[in-house]
Design a protein around this motif. Structure first.
Motif, short mmCIF file in Angstrom:
data_model
loop_
_atom_site.label_atom_id
_atom_site.label_comp_id
_atom_site.label_asym_id
_atom_site.label_seq_id
_atom_site.Cartn_x
_atom_site.Cartn_y
_atom_site.Cartn_z
N PRO B 180 0.70 -1.13 -0.08
CA PRO B 180 -0.14 0.14 -0.11
C PRO B 180 0.80 1.15 0.03
O PRO B 180 0.44 2.25 -0.20
N VAL B 291 5.97 -8.32 6.98
CA VAL B 291 5.40 -8.53 5.62
C VAL B 291 3.93 -8.31 5.54
O VAL B 291 3.09 -8.65 6.55
N ARG B 292 3.18 -7.69 4.55
CA ARG B 292 1.81 -7.44 4.74
C ARG B 292 1.16 -8.70 3.83
O ARG B 292 1.42 -8.97 2.66
N ARG B 293 0.11 -9.57 5.03
CA ARG B 293 -0.16 -10.71 4.31
C ARG B 293 -1.24 -10.53 3.24
O ARG B 293 -2.09 -9.45 3.41
N ASN B 294 -1.29 -11.23 2.19
CA ASN B 294 -2.43 -11.18 1.23
C ASN B 294 -2.13 -9.92 0.31
O ASN B 294 -3.22 -9.71 -0.45
N VAL B 295 -1.32 -9.16 0.50
CA VAL B 295 -0.97 -8.16 -0.24
C VAL B 295 0.44 -8.46 -1.05
O VAL B 295 0.72 -8.36 -2.17
N VAL C 85 -6.82 -11.70 6.87
CA VAL C 85 -7.26 -10.41 6.47
C VAL C 85 -6.05 -9.97 5.47
O VAL C 85 -5.07 -10.50 5.26
N VAL C 86 -6.60 -9.08 4.52
CA VAL C 86 -5.80 -8.35 3.62
C VAL C 86 -5.27 -7.09 4.13
O VAL C 86 -5.81 -6.14 4.58
N MET C 87 -3.71 -7.41 4.47
CA MET C 87 -3.20 -6.17 5.18
C MET C 87 -2.89 -4.85 4.45
O MET C 87 -1.79 -4.70 4.13
N ASP C 88 -3.53 -4.15 4.09
CA ASP C 88 -3.64 -3.02 3.34
C ASP C 88 -3.99 -1.83 3.90
O ASP C 88 -3.82 -0.55 3.23
N TYR C 91 -1.97 -1.67 9.84
CA TYR C 91 -1.03 -2.45 10.50
C TYR C 91 0.01 -3.01 9.55
O TYR C 91 -0.29 -3.61 8.63
N ALA C 92 1.40 -2.99 10.05
CA ALA C 92 2.52 -3.16 9.05
C ALA C 92 2.76 -4.62 9.21
O ALA C 92 3.45 -5.44 8.32
N GLU C 93 2.55 -5.35 10.38
CA GLU C 93 3.27 -6.68 10.61
C GLU C 93 2.01 -7.62 11.34
O GLU C 93 0.98 -7.00 12.01
N HIS C 94 2.10 -8.77 10.87
CA HIS C 94 0.80 -9.87 11.50
C HIS C 94 1.67 -10.55 13.00
O HIS C 94 2.93 -10.76 12.62
N GLU C 97 3.92 -13.49 12.18
CA GLU C 97 5.44 -13.46 11.89
C GLU C 97 6.08 -12.90 13.24
O GLU C 97 7.18 -13.39 13.66
#
Lengths: 336, 336, 336
Positions: B180, B291-295, C85-88, C91-94, C97
Motif C-alpha cells: 500500500p 510483511v503485508r499478508r495477502n498483499v 485479513v488483507v493487510m492493506d 497494521y504493518a506486521e502480523h 510473523e
C-alpha cells in the motif's frame, strides 16, 4: 528523603564536591568503577534527553546496574503532583502512589522535570522535584529540574578544573543568547552556583528584563564570596566578554516574564545580536547542549579551536558515574 | 571513522564475511559468546523496528553489554543533519554535537535511518549514515539506512549457506511485490549485494519503471561475476520464477519516481498481480519482514512448507551477535 | 505453547501458587535470587504501565537478565492479530510473523493487552493473549490481558497471606467504584479468582448492571467452594462493607454495556456515591493502582492507616521475581 540526594549539587558540600570531581577524573583516566550487580536505577523523564539519559545508562552499565527509563505519557501514566485534587481529568495516577512504589523497586530514583514557565510559584518551588524527594525512600538524583541541573554543574566543574587546575578567580561570562523559544533557568542557575562554589569571577550578561531569580543571584554571591570569587551583572553585549577566560552561552526566559509571554518573545527577537560569534583569544566556549547553531552561537565558534563543548559533554559520563557510585555505595555523601 | 564500521556489509571483505557467517553458525549451535561487561551499545532509531531492535538487544545481553535505545522525537531531541543551517526551526540539536557526544559514551554506535523518498540526492548519498560515520569515534553499525541493511544481508547469507552449503550458482529471484505504500530500496539493494557476493545467479523481477539505482545494479554485477554468478532483470511476472531455488519478495519504489509520486502510486496499484501466490517446487520463500499478508504474499505461501521467513529471521540474532563480538573485540575486521 | 505460561494465575495449581508465594516471601526477606546471565525477557506493552513494567525490569536486573521493552506503535510496528485479513491498512506486521520471531530472540515473552471494550467476543476470548500463547515458542507471561492480571493476583495473595497467615474464611469486599472512564474487568476478575483460590469469603459489590461475566463468577464460586470459601453479590452501597476485613476497590464496566456506552456513562455518573470514603475498623483498603484520588477513594482513606496499597504494590516486585525465576528455571511449574 535520603542523605544522598543530589538536587542542586551543593548537597555533598565543598569537600564532597572535590571528592566527586577527583573520582570522576580517576574514572576518566581508566580507574575501575565499583559494581552493584542486581541493582536498578529508575529514571523518570518528564522531558526529552540525549546526553543525560545516555550518560546515565552508560554509567549504569559500567556499575553493573540496570537503568529503567520511564517516560510518563509515553507508555507510562501521566502523573498528578498537586495535593487534594479530584482526579477526574487527564492524570491517571498521583505521585503519592507512584513515587513510593517506584522507589520500593529501585535503588536510586532519578527524575527530569523542566520548568513549565507558566506558574512562577510552581517553578520556584521546584514542585515536581520537591515532591519526588519528599516521597522517595531511596536517594534522588536530579536529571534537571525547574531550577537546577547538578550533573551538568559537575561536568562543568570538572572541565574548569582540568583546564585551570584551581578555577578560583578565573573569569567566566555566563551570557544570555538568542533562541526561538522561551527556555527555563535551570542551566544558568546551575552554572552560577557551580562557578561560585569554586570561587570564580562570574559575570552574568543578559538583555534588560532577562534577570535570573533574585534568591539564586543572592545565593551565588554568598557562595562566591565564601570561596574567594564574586558575581556581577552586565547588560552590554559589546563589552560582555572583556577579560573572559570562559564564555558560557545559554538562552533563558527572564523571571519578569511570567504572564507576559508576548513581551518576552518580542524582546527576545529584538536581541538576536546577542548570538555568540567570537570569544576573546585564549578563552573557551561552553554550552550545555543541545545548541541551536547560528542562533545561539555561530558555526565558526562551535567548530573552532576555542570550543570546549565536546570535552564538557564527555565529562557528563564520568561525573554521573562518580555520583551513582556514591549514591549506591550506601553511605552519606563522603564529606557532608 | 573506524576500521570496524559495518555500513553495507562488504567492509569485512569476502573472507571476513565467511568468518562472520561461520561464527554465527557456531553461536547458533550453542558456542559461548565473548563477554564485554560494562560496555554499551548506543542505538539511534530514526524509524520503527522489531526484529532489528530485539535481536540487537538480545545479542547485547548475551555479550554482557547494555543497549541504549534512543528514538529521536520520542523522548530524545530531533536531530538536524544538514550543514550550515540556521537552527531556528523544529530541530533542537545538530548531529555535529550529538554524534561525537554519544560516541564518547558508548562502545559501538548503531543507527537506523530509512530513505525519505523525497530527496533523491540525500537518499543516494545515504546522508544520515554518512554523517554518523564521519562524526563517530567508535565503530558504526548500520541498522538499515537509505541504501543498505547489512544485518539483514548477513542473516540472508547465513540462511542460503545453511540451505545450500555453497550458494554459488543457485538461482535467487528477487521480486518486486505490491504494497500500500511507496517503500525504500535498502533491502532489495542489500539482497542483490549479498547474493552477488556469494556468486548466486540473481534475477531481479519488477514492473517497468521500478528500476533499482544503476550504480547498485552495476556494483552487484561486478561482485557477482567476480564470485562466479550473475545478475539479470525481467519484467515478466508470468515467467519470473522459472528455475528459481529462492524467491525473495520485497516491495520498493523505483528510482525513476522521485518527484512523480502519483504516477508511482497508480503504477503500483496496477501491479497488484505481482503478489506472490506460489513458488516453484523445492524453492524457498524469503522476505525480510514485516510483511503485508495477502498483499505482498498469500497466507498459503507464508504458512506453507516453502516459507523460510522464520529461519531467516532467527538468524538475525546470531549474525548481529557475531558482528558485535567482532566490533567490540577491538581489532579490524578479521580478514579485511 | 509452554508448560510454564502464566496467563490467569491458576496454571501453577494450588500447591504451585503456595510455592510461589513462599518464594516471594523469602526473596522479600533477602534471599538471593538465581541468576540467568545472558538471558532476555521480551515485554510487549500494548498499553501503558508503571508498576508492572518497573517491577518486571527490576526483577530482571536481580536475575542478571535483560528486559527488552517493546511498545507497538511507539517505535515498533503496530501488530495485526486477526486471521486471514488483507493487510492493506494501518497494521504493518502480523502477529504470526512477529511472535514466533520475537520468541526466537528471548527466553520469556511477556505481553500486556487490555480489553478494548468494543468487541465483547474479542475481550471474552482474550484474543491477543491467546494468539501470543499459541504462537510463542517460549513461556508467556501475562502482564494484564483483557481478562486477567495474574501478577497483580499473586501480589494480592502475598499481601493477604502476610496479613492473615491463612486467608481462608476472611471476608474481602470487592467493590465497584466511580471513575471518569469505562474500564476493563481484568483486575476484578483476577481479585475474584485469587481470593477464591485461597478460600476467602468474597462479596462482590456493584450497582445494578455492572455485572462481571457469568463464567468468571461461576469459576470463582467453584474455586471458592473447593477451598472452603464462597462468593456472593450485593448491590447495596450502604451495607456493602459489613463484616469486611479487606475492602478492595476497583472501577469496571459491566458486561451488559457492550454496545450501550452512553447508558453505561450515565449510570456510572449516577453512581458517584460508591466512592470509598471509609472502611470498617481493622479492615485494610486495597487497590491495584493507579487510582483516581477523591473519585475512586478519598485522600483520607488512601493516606490513612487502613491503606495497604503500598504494601500490596511492593509485593509486585517479589512475586514477579519468583515467577520469572520459575519460568527461566527450565522446568514445569513446580507442582503442576
Amino acid at each position: 528523603m535520603s542523605d544522598r540526594d543530589l538536587l542542586d549539587g551543593t548537597e555533598p558540600g565543598p569537600a564532597g564536591v572535590r571528592d566527586l570531581l577527583a573520582r570522576a577524573t580517576e574514572l576518566a583516566a581508566g580507574a575501575e568503577p565499583r559494581t552493584f550487580r542486581g541493582a536498578s536505577v529508575g529514571a523518570l523523564f518528564l522531558n526529552p534527553s540525549l546526553r543525560t539519559r545516555t550518560s546515565l545508562e552508560s554509567a549504569c552499565a559500567m556499575l553493573g546496574v540496570h537503568p529503567i527509563v520511564l517516560q510518563p505519557g509515553l507508555g507510562t501514566w501521566d502523573l498528578e503532583f498537586r495535593d487534594g485534587v479530584v482526579m477526574d481529568g487527564a492524570y491517571a495516577e498521583h505521585a503519592k502512589e507512584a513515587i513510593p512504589v517506584l522507589s520500593s523497586f529501585v535503588d536510586v530514583l532519578a527524575v527530569r522535570s523542566f520548568a513549565g514557565l507558566a506558574d512562577r510559584a510552581a517553578d520556584r518551588e521546584d514542585r515536581v522535584l520537591a515532591s519526588v524527594r519528599a516521597l522517595s525512600r531511596v536517594p534522588v538524583l536530579n536529571l534537571e529540574s525547574a531550577r537546577w541541573h547538578p550533573l551538568q554543574g559537575l561536568a562543568d566543574q570538572a572541565t574548569w578544573t582540568r583546564r585551570f587546575g584551581d578555577p578560583r578567580g578565573k573569569r567566566i561570562v555566563l551570557t544570555w543568547a538568542p533562541h526561538p523559544k522561551a527556555l527555563p533557568q535551570a542551566v544558568p542557575n546551575q552554572v552560577l552556583l557551580s562557578a561560585a562554589m569554586l570561587g570564580m569571577d562570574v559575570v552574568v550578561a543578559h538583555p534588560e528584563g532577562f534577570d535570573l531569580e533574585p534568591d539564586v543571584m543572592d545565593r551565588a554571591s554568598t557562595l562566591a564570596s565564601e570561596a574567594g570569587g564574586g558575581v556581577r551583572v552586565t547588560h552590554d553585549p559589546a563589552t560582555r566578554f572583556d577579560g573572559a577566560q570562559v564564555v558560557y552561552a545559554k538562552s533563558w526566559s527572564g523571571s519578569s516574564f511570567y504572564g507576559r509571554r508576548e513581551e518576552e518573545a518580542s524582546l527576545r527577537e529584538a536581541s538576536s545580536g546577542w548570538q555568540v560569534t567570537g570569544v576573546p583569544a585564549g578563552a573557551g566556549f561552553m554550552h550545555c547542549l543541545p545548541v541551536r547553531r547560528n542562533v545561539v552561537v555561530s558555526d565558526a565558534v562551535l567548530d573552532g579551536p576555542s570550543s570546549w563543548v565536546q570535552e564538557q559533554a564527555a565529562f557528563r559520563l564520568w561525573t554521573v558515574l562518580a555520583v551513582l557510585e556514591a549514591q549506591l555505595g550506601g553511605a552519606r555523601w563522603p564529606s557532608a
